[in-house]
Design a protein around this motif. Structure first.
Motif, short mmCIF file in Angstrom:
data_model
loop_
_atom_site.label_atom_id
_atom_site.label_comp_id
_atom_site.label_asym_id
_atom_site.label_seq_id
_atom_site.Cartn_x
_atom_site.Cartn_y
_atom_site.Cartn_z
N ALA A 38 16.58 -11.64 18.15
CA ALA A 38 17.90 -11.83 18.76
C ALA A 38 18.91 -12.34 17.73
O ALA A 38 20.07 -11.89 17.70
CB ALA A 38 17.80 -12.81 19.93
N LEU A 39 18.48 -13.26 16.89
CA LEU A 39 19.35 -13.79 15.84
C LEU A 39 19.82 -12.69 14.92
O LEU A 39 21.01 -12.60 14.57
CB LEU A 39 18.59 -14.87 15.06
N ARG A 40 18.92 -11.80 14.52
CA ARG A 40 19.29 -10.71 13.62
C ARG A 40 20.31 -9.79 14.28
O ARG A 40 21.22 -9.30 13.62
CB ARG A 40 18.04 -9.91 13.23
N ARG A 41 20.14 -9.53 15.58
CA ARG A 41 21.10 -8.66 16.27
C ARG A 41 22.48 -9.32 16.35
O ARG A 41 23.51 -8.67 16.20
CB ARG A 41 20.60 -8.31 17.66
N MET A 42 22.52 -10.62 16.59
CA MET A 42 23.80 -11.31 16.65
C MET A 42 24.51 -11.29 15.30
O MET A 42 25.74 -11.22 15.23
CB MET A 42 23.60 -12.76 17.10
N LEU A 43 23.73 -11.35 14.23
CA LEU A 43 24.32 -11.33 12.89
C LEU A 43 24.60 -9.92 12.40
O LEU A 43 25.18 -9.75 11.32
CB LEU A 43 23.38 -12.04 11.91
N GLY A 44 24.19 -8.91 13.18
CA GLY A 44 24.45 -7.53 12.79
C GLY A 44 23.64 -7.08 11.60
O GLY A 44 24.10 -6.23 10.82
N SER A 45 22.43 -7.62 11.42
CA SER A 45 21.59 -7.22 10.30
C SER A 45 21.16 -5.77 10.45
O SER A 45 20.70 -5.35 11.51
CB SER A 45 20.35 -8.12 10.21
N ARG A 46 21.31 -4.99 9.38
CA ARG A 46 20.94 -3.57 9.41
C ARG A 46 19.61 -3.30 8.71
O ARG A 46 19.16 -2.16 8.65
CB ARG A 46 22.05 -2.73 8.76
N VAL A 47 19.01 -4.33 8.17
CA VAL A 47 17.72 -4.17 7.50
C VAL A 47 16.62 -4.16 8.56
O VAL A 47 16.59 -5.01 9.44
CB VAL A 47 17.49 -5.32 6.50
N ARG A 48 15.74 -3.20 8.47
CA ARG A 48 14.65 -3.12 9.45
C ARG A 48 13.75 -4.35 9.35
O ARG A 48 13.38 -4.76 8.25
CB ARG A 48 13.84 -1.85 9.23
N PRO A 49 13.41 -4.92 10.50
CA PRO A 49 12.64 -6.18 10.48
C PRO A 49 11.15 -5.97 10.23
O PRO A 49 10.31 -6.50 10.95
CB PRO A 49 12.90 -6.74 11.89
N ARG A 50 10.80 -5.22 9.19
CA ARG A 50 9.39 -4.96 8.92
C ARG A 50 8.67 -6.24 8.52
O ARG A 50 7.51 -6.44 8.87
CB ARG A 50 9.26 -3.92 7.81
N HIS A 51 9.35 -7.10 7.75
CA HIS A 51 8.71 -8.33 7.32
C HIS A 51 8.38 -9.23 8.51
O HIS A 51 7.36 -9.90 8.53
CB HIS A 51 9.59 -9.07 6.31
N ILE A 52 9.24 -9.20 9.55
CA ILE A 52 8.96 -9.99 10.75
C ILE A 52 7.72 -9.44 11.45
O ILE A 52 6.86 -10.19 11.91
CB ILE A 52 10.17 -9.98 11.69
N ALA A 53 7.64 -8.11 11.53
CA ALA A 53 6.48 -7.49 12.18
C ALA A 53 5.19 -7.83 11.44
O ALA A 53 4.17 -8.15 12.06
CB ALA A 53 6.69 -5.98 12.24
N TRP A 54 5.24 -7.76 10.10
CA TRP A 54 4.03 -8.06 9.33
C TRP A 54 3.62 -9.52 9.48
O TRP A 54 2.43 -9.83 9.69
CB TRP A 54 4.25 -7.75 7.84
N ILE A 55 4.57 -10.43 9.39
CA ILE A 55 4.24 -11.86 9.47
C ILE A 55 3.74 -12.23 10.87
O ILE A 55 2.70 -12.89 11.02
CB ILE A 55 5.49 -12.70 9.11
N SER A 56 4.47 -11.79 11.90
CA SER A 56 4.06 -12.12 13.27
C SER A 56 2.75 -11.43 13.63
O SER A 56 1.90 -12.00 14.33
CB SER A 56 5.16 -11.74 14.26
N GLY A 57 2.57 -10.19 13.15
CA GLY A 57 1.31 -9.48 13.40
C GLY A 57 0.13 -10.20 12.77
O GLY A 57 -0.94 -10.35 13.40
N ALA A 58 0.31 -10.65 11.53
CA ALA A 58 -0.77 -11.38 10.86
C ALA A 58 -1.06 -12.69 11.59
O ALA A 58 -2.23 -13.09 11.74
CB ALA A 58 -0.38 -11.66 9.41
#
Length: 396
Positions: A84-104
């Motif tokens: 949600a924070l990324r969407r509010m900030l308008g981040s255009r970078v795909r959140p792959r690092h979030i997926a990897w960290i949370s998945g691990a």
């Protein structure tokens, strides 16, 4: 102490999360303010409720399973919050690092549950949350650090920084202090100070997200106020304001040039291909020109197919540099036809360049000179750049 009664604090936290989820739901459904981010916030707050309000629901379950499910819900809440924070900030970078960290982290929690350990799921989750909180601080600093004051940016990031520190501290105690994990397992409820800190962090993070939402709303209003709704270029009022400000800086040696632009034979595009093609042509031209200009240059739509560029100059009288940039804009448009319904539509434009003179507070004189050169370019055959003579000292 009465105000640190743990069950009461947990009830307050539950009520706060439910009310916060309802507030974000209203923003998403009724007001349509950042609906995707708002829905993520609804899910984030609701994911916290079972942990806070259902302490007796899993009585009799194995400790590893009970704690593992709790940690998975908490991890999901943090991940949803960060998205949600990324969407509010308008981040255009795909959140792959979030997926990897949370998945691990999720895999580590499940592995701890499968091994029967009651400590491993909590330790893995604390370390994962610490990393995600650090990512949230980085996202805030990247997203608003150059657009808000340092103090406001720090206050916005502070709850996430506190979450990082507290998660890391708890993980260190769990790993390094003998018997710490067993003490936590012996009491199913958190300690009073831990419950109070959890409530304070939840409130602080929510306030930070609300502040970012208000900032986004203000930015949106400013965009609608100052931008042309079709092309995104400055509207006439905003451009005239920028011109007046540039004119006021002229006495301090900060020069500029105006480049007046008119798309050639624009009416033919509308007549032959329809107004949708005309709108596409305007968007095509603006996209090409914006890509060729610097961030400090100002492109405005004055009306119809007429545009103007306010071009700050490193040297106040550098008319040759302004003419060269105008020629670059002209050549790029000529070399880049509009692709419309499987055909290429060639587009060209005429350009008039002029420098300002002193004593022209609103910039009307330089606008008139640039406009006169634009009409000269059209009279001489279009698709060319014409440059006005240097203005004489004194009023324009």
């Amino acid at each position: 102490m009465k105000f640190l009664d743990v069950p009461t604090l947990l009830q307050i936290s539950t009520a706060f999360n439910l009310m916060a989820a309802l507030a974000w739901l209203v923003l998403a459904k009724a007001f349509r303010i950042a609906p995707r981010a708002s829905w993520l916030m609804v899910a984030s707050h609701l994911a916290r409720v079972p942990h806070l309000s259902c302490g007796d629901c899993m009585v009799g379950w194995p400790a590893a399973v009970r704690l593992g499910l709790t940690e998975l819900l908490l991890l999901a809440s943090i991940v949803l919050l960060l998205l949600a924070l990324r969407r509010m900030l308008g981040s255009r970078v795909r959140p792959r690092h979030i997926a990897w960290i949370s998945g691990a982290g999720a895999v580590g929690i499940v592995a701890g549950m499968a091994s029967g350990s009651a400590i491993a799921p909590q330790g893995v989750n604390l370390l994962t949350v610490a990393v995600l909180a650090a990512l949230a601080v980085r996202e805030i600093w990247r997203g608003v650090g150059d657009r808000l004051s340092t103090g406001i940016t720090v206050c916005t990031a502070l709850p996430f920084a506190a979450l990082f520190v507290l998660s890391l501290l708890q993980a260190s105690l769990l790993i390094l202090v003998p018997g710490w994990g067993e003490r936590l397992l012996a009491n199913p409820l958190p300690g009073p100070w831990r419950a109070a800190l959890g409530l304070m962090l939840t409130v602080g993070i929510s306030l930070s997200l609300i502040a970012l939402m208000i900032w986004r709303l203000i930015m949106r209003i400013q965009h609608l106020t100052h931008r042309d709704p079709l092309t995104g270029a400055l509207n006439r009022r905003a451009f005239e304001q920028a011109l007046a400000e540039a004119q006021a800086q002229l006495a301090r040696g900060r020069g500029f040039a105006l480049i007046m632009i008119d798309i050639d034979h624009f009416k033919r595009v509308n007549d032959a291909h329809g107004h949708a093609a005309g709108d596409a042509a305007l968007l095509h031209c603006v996209a090409l020109w914006q890509a060729s200009l610097r961030e400090l240059d100002r492109l405005g739509r004055l009306g119809g197919e007429e545009f103007c560029v306010l071009l700050p100059l490193s040297s106040p009288r550098d008319q040759a540099a302004a003419a060269m940039i105008a020629e670059r804009l002209r050549a790029r448009l000529e070399a880049s036809p509009l692709r419309w319904q499987s055909q290429d539509l060639p587009l060209t434009a005429s350009f008039g360049v002029a420098l300002p003179g002193v004593g022209d507070a609103r910039g009307e004189g330089v606008l008139a000179r640039a406009d006169a050169e634009l009409y000269r370019a059209k009279a001489e055959g279009r698709n060319r750049v014409c440059v006005a003579d240097q203005p004489t000292p004194g009023p324009a």
